[in-house]
Motif scaffolding. Structure first.
Motif, mmCIF file in Angstrom:
data_model
loop_
_atom_site.group_PDB
_atom_site.id
_atom_site.type_symbol
_atom_site.label_atom_id
_atom_site.label_comp_id
_atom_site.label_asym_id
_atom_site.label_seq_id
_atom_site.Cartn_x
_atom_site.Cartn_y
_atom_site.Cartn_z
ATOM 1 N N ARG A 145 6.935 -3.048 -2.391
ATOM 2 C CA ARG A 145 7.790 -3.295 -1.290
ATOM 3 C C ARG A 145 9.301 -3.428 -1.428
ATOM 4 N NH1 ARG A 145 3.205 -5.504 1.689
ATOM 5 N NH2 ARG A 145 1.802 -5.141 0.705
ATOM 6 N N ALA A 146 9.895 -3.656 -0.382
ATOM 7 C CA ALA A 146 11.665 -3.719 0.538
ATOM 8 C C ALA A 146 12.208 -3.373 1.401
ATOM 9 C CB ALA A 146 12.412 -2.414 -0.955
ATOM 10 N N PHE A 147 12.988 -3.816 1.494
ATOM 11 C CA PHE A 147 13.531 -4.307 3.154
ATOM 12 C C PHE A 147 14.528 -3.127 3.110
ATOM 13 C CE2 PHE A 147 12.462 -8.805 1.684
ATOM 14 C CZ PHE A 147 11.397 -9.114 3.831
ATOM 15 N N SER A 148 14.804 -2.373 2.189
ATOM 16 C CA SER A 148 15.480 -1.069 2.988
ATOM 17 C C SER A 148 14.876 0.251 2.474
ATOM 18 C CB SER A 148 17.399 -1.365 2.580
ATOM 19 O OG SER A 148 16.789 -0.972 0.856
ATOM 20 N N LYS A 149 15.236 1.200 3.650
ATOM 21 C CA LYS A 149 14.566 2.223 2.800
ATOM 22 C C LYS A 149 15.202 3.268 2.153
ATOM 23 C CE LYS A 149 13.279 6.668 5.371
ATOM 24 N NZ LYS A 149 13.970 8.028 6.652
ATOM 25 N N GLU A 150 16.640 2.825 1.235
ATOM 26 C CA GLU A 150 17.194 3.307 -0.113
ATOM 27 C C GLU A 150 16.242 2.461 -0.835
ATOM 28 O OE1 GLU A 150 21.478 3.632 -1.757
ATOM 29 O OE2 GLU A 150 20.905 2.708 -0.212
ATOM 30 N N SER A 151 15.918 1.718 -0.848
ATOM 31 C CA SER A 151 15.641 0.621 -2.214
ATOM 32 C C SER A 151 13.764 1.276 -1.757
ATOM 33 C CB SER A 151 15.794 -0.865 -1.551
ATOM 34 O OG SER A 151 17.176 -0.866 -1.729
ATOM 35 N N PHE A 152 13.562 1.531 -0.474
ATOM 36 C CA PHE A 152 11.921 2.230 -0.683
ATOM 37 C C PHE A 152 11.779 3.042 -1.606
ATOM 38 C CE2 PHE A 152 8.055 3.560 0.859
ATOM 39 C CZ PHE A 152 7.061 2.446 0.672
ATOM 40 N N MET A 153 12.625 3.845 -1.074
ATOM 41 C CA MET A 153 12.865 5.342 -1.566
ATOM 42 C C MET A 153 13.014 5.107 -3.384
ATOM 43 S SD MET A 153 11.064 6.844 0.802
ATOM 44 C CE MET A 153 10.568 8.544 -0.079
ATOM 45 N N GLN A 154 13.832 4.507 -3.387
ATOM 46 C CA GLN A 154 14.786 4.093 -4.810
ATOM 47 C C GLN A 154 13.351 4.145 -5.913
ATOM 48 O OE1 GLN A 154 16.537 5.332 -7.270
ATOM 49 N NE2 GLN A 154 16.497 4.467 -8.301
ATOM 50 N N LEU A 155 12.462 3.114 -5.334
ATOM 51 C CA LEU A 155 11.080 2.106 -5.736
ATOM 52 C C LEU A 155 10.443 3.443 -6.239
ATOM 53 C CD1 LEU A 155 10.491 -1.430 -5.133
ATOM 54 C CD2 LEU A 155 10.852 -0.679 -6.907
ATOM 55 N N LYS A 156 10.369 4.213 -5.131
ATOM 56 C CA LYS A 156 9.063 5.059 -5.417
ATOM 57 C C LYS A 156 9.398 6.101 -6.493
ATOM 58 C CE LYS A 156 6.305 8.528 -2.307
ATOM 59 N NZ LYS A 156 7.236 10.404 -2.940
ATOM 60 N N GLN A 157 10.394 6.893 -6.178
ATOM 61 C CA GLN A 157 10.916 7.832 -7.366
ATOM 62 C C GLN A 157 10.210 6.996 -8.716
ATOM 63 O OE1 GLN A 157 14.580 9.145 -6.744
ATOM 64 N NE2 GLN A 157 14.636 9.824 -8.855
ATOM 65 N N ARG A 158 10.966 5.795 -8.944
ATOM 66 C CA ARG A 158 11.181 4.978 -10.370
ATOM 67 C C ARG A 158 9.883 5.185 -10.749
ATOM 68 N NH1 ARG A 158 13.097 6.313 -14.752
ATOM 69 N NH2 ARG A 158 13.632 4.300 -14.870
ATOM 70 N N ILE A 159 8.430 4.333 -10.027
ATOM 71 C CA ILE A 159 7.060 3.675 -9.903
ATOM 72 C C ILE A 159 7.020 6.157 -10.965
ATOM 73 C CG2 ILE A 159 5.188 3.980 -8.889
ATOM 74 C CD1 ILE A 159 6.582 1.822 -7.075
ATOM 75 N N GLU A 160 7.371 6.593 -10.049
ATOM 76 C CA GLU A 160 5.978 8.059 -10.314
ATOM 77 C C GLU A 160 6.742 8.504 -11.767
ATOM 78 O OE1 GLU A 160 5.281 11.657 -8.950
ATOM 79 O OE2 GLU A 160 6.383 11.188 -8.180
#
Length: 446
Positions: A294-309
């Motif tokens: 979870r995140a409050f900005s789209k940029e942070s959210f997509m960064q998390l998604k990329q790094r999780i993978e």
């Protein structure tokens, strides 16, 4: 006749068909402030309260999951038919869009979600869920009852609405992305603004809580299968241990927030699922883990998604394992952050303050929970707030998504009146601006 007088005499005036319109009426601040007060008085009449309570309990007894709300939808349509409110159905499988007013701009929408949760109710009472394994444990039954209550109020004042109120009864809020599907079906076409609410167990009855800007986080889910080579636990050198690899993955995922995220940019990564092995002395071939981010900005959210993978696949490789990652977007679509319009926040404070008193307007911190109302807030100015249910004399209420969750039905009149007031005053106060932008348009849904 000024607004505050004819609102208090509404029922008498309706008998003679002499309710004045507001088209050429300039209302004072006092007259505008009387609208939510009179609507709340209307919503608190025993007849309307009992009717909303009855609707809520019928829905509670027969909970339906996302995109399966056929009987709930039928009940809503039956009530709209009785009120003489036209509607479009189906929208996004089971959704409904009702409309009250002129059918012309400006358009303001008010929304309620309809779906239940897949859990067994543990509260023993007369109207307990009759469907095993399904329960309204998040208050959507109350949300529907309050929106129908608002519809009753608005329908009685329909000749005075200078514009159109859309009633959005939305399916599949609980992970199904029902709001997104309603948007795809054209629910927001030409709509100026939308309002939504949610009952809150930790906010006092007669109070509301909200904030401007980011209010609830964007969210997503992930599931990963980490594969190795199974074997006997007594000879681990002959195996490639996926449990060890998954354990290192989980520890490394925590570093995404603690070491890669800005401490002032709230983010969450939680692994809540770990499945692997079935014996004490056997190393399995594979392990499945899963969780949410979870995140409050789209940029942070997509960064998390990329790094999780990246972290899952790389850490698995360190332990000689392979990994596949699935973000489950087809079953659990990503929810954006819920962002409240700054302009509508000031408007909400005026309307809710006039109804409840400024002392009962609470400021809430941002929440890491998510809400698919966020899809609406991505498209048009939107406002989402929490309606208090807490009554100290009755003891604490269980939180949402608990099998012991209950509704304080004393909150229903407040929700109905706030829905009706926010919609009505918007049509009055923002009429000129909206009409200049959309003169002559007719909503395609009507």
């Amino acid at each position: 006749m000024v607004f505050c007088k004819w609102v208090s005499l509404i029922f008498f005036l309706q008998l003679f068909g002499t309710i004045p319109t507001l088209s050429n009426c300039s209302l004072t601040n006092k007259e505008l402030a009387d609208i939510p007060v009179n609507f709340l008085n209307h919503a608190k009449t025993p007849e309307l309260v009992d009717w909303m309570v009855g609707i809520r309990r019928k829905i509670h007894e027969n909970p339906e999951l996302g995109y399966e709300e056929f009987e709930t939808s039928r009940l809503i349509r039956d009530e709209l038919d009785k009120m003489g409110i036209p509607y479009k159905y189906p929208v996004a499988v089971t959704g409904i869009i009702g409309h009250i007013g002129t059918g012309k701009p400006p358009f303001v929408a008010i929304r309620a979600d309809m779906d239940a949760l897949a859990m067994q109710e543990s509260v023993e009472w007369e109207h307990k869920s009759k469907i095993p394994g399904k329960m309204h444990a998040c208050g959507h039954d109350a949300h529907v009852a309050m929106l129908l209550g608002a519809a009753k109020i608005l329908q009685e004042y329909r000749d005075n609405l200078q514009g159109t109120v859309l009633l959005l009864f939305q399916p599949a809020e609980e992970g199904g992305g029902g709001a997104q599907k309603m948007i795809e079906a054209g629910a927001l076409e030409n709509v100026d603004v939308i309002f939504g609410l949610h009952v809150a167990t930790d906010v006092p009855i007669g109070s509301v809580a909200s904030r401007p800007g980011p209010t609830m986080a964007g969210s997503g889910f992930f599931e990963a299968v980490i594969s190795g080579k199974g074997g006997h636990a007594a000879i681990p050198q002959h195996t490639i241990d996926p449990i060890l690899a998954a354990s290192n993955v989980i520890v490394s995922l925590q570093h995404l927030v603690s070491r890669e995220a800005d401490p002032l940019d709230s983010q969450v990564v939680t692994v809540a699922k770990f499945q692997g092995g079935g014996a004490f002395n056997v190393i399995p071939d594979a392990v499945t883990i899963g969780g949410t981010f979870r995140a409050f900005s789209k940029e942070s959210f997509m960064q998390l998604k990329q790094r999780i993978e990246e972290v899952i696949t790389a850490q698995a490789a360190v332990q000689r394992c392979s990994a596949s990652v699935d973000f489950l977007s087809d079953k659990k679509p990503f929810f954006p952050a819920t962002v409240n319009s700054e302009e509508l926040h000031e408007y909400y404070l005026k309307v809710a303050g006039d109804m409840l008193g400024v002392q009962n307007l609470k400021v809430m911190p941002p929440l890491m929970g998510s809400e698919d109302f966020a899809f609406f807030s991505e498209v048009i100015p939107a406002y989402y707030f929490f309606l208090g249910m807490k009554n100290e004399t009755r003891g604490p209420l269980a939180s949402g998504h608990s099998p012991y969750f209950t509704i304080n039905e004393d909150a229903l009149p407040y929700g109905a009146a706030l829905h009706a007031s926010l919609a009505t005053r918007y049509l009055i106060e923002f009429q000129s601006k909206s009409q200049l932008a959309a003169e002559g348009k007719v909503h395609d849904e009507l």
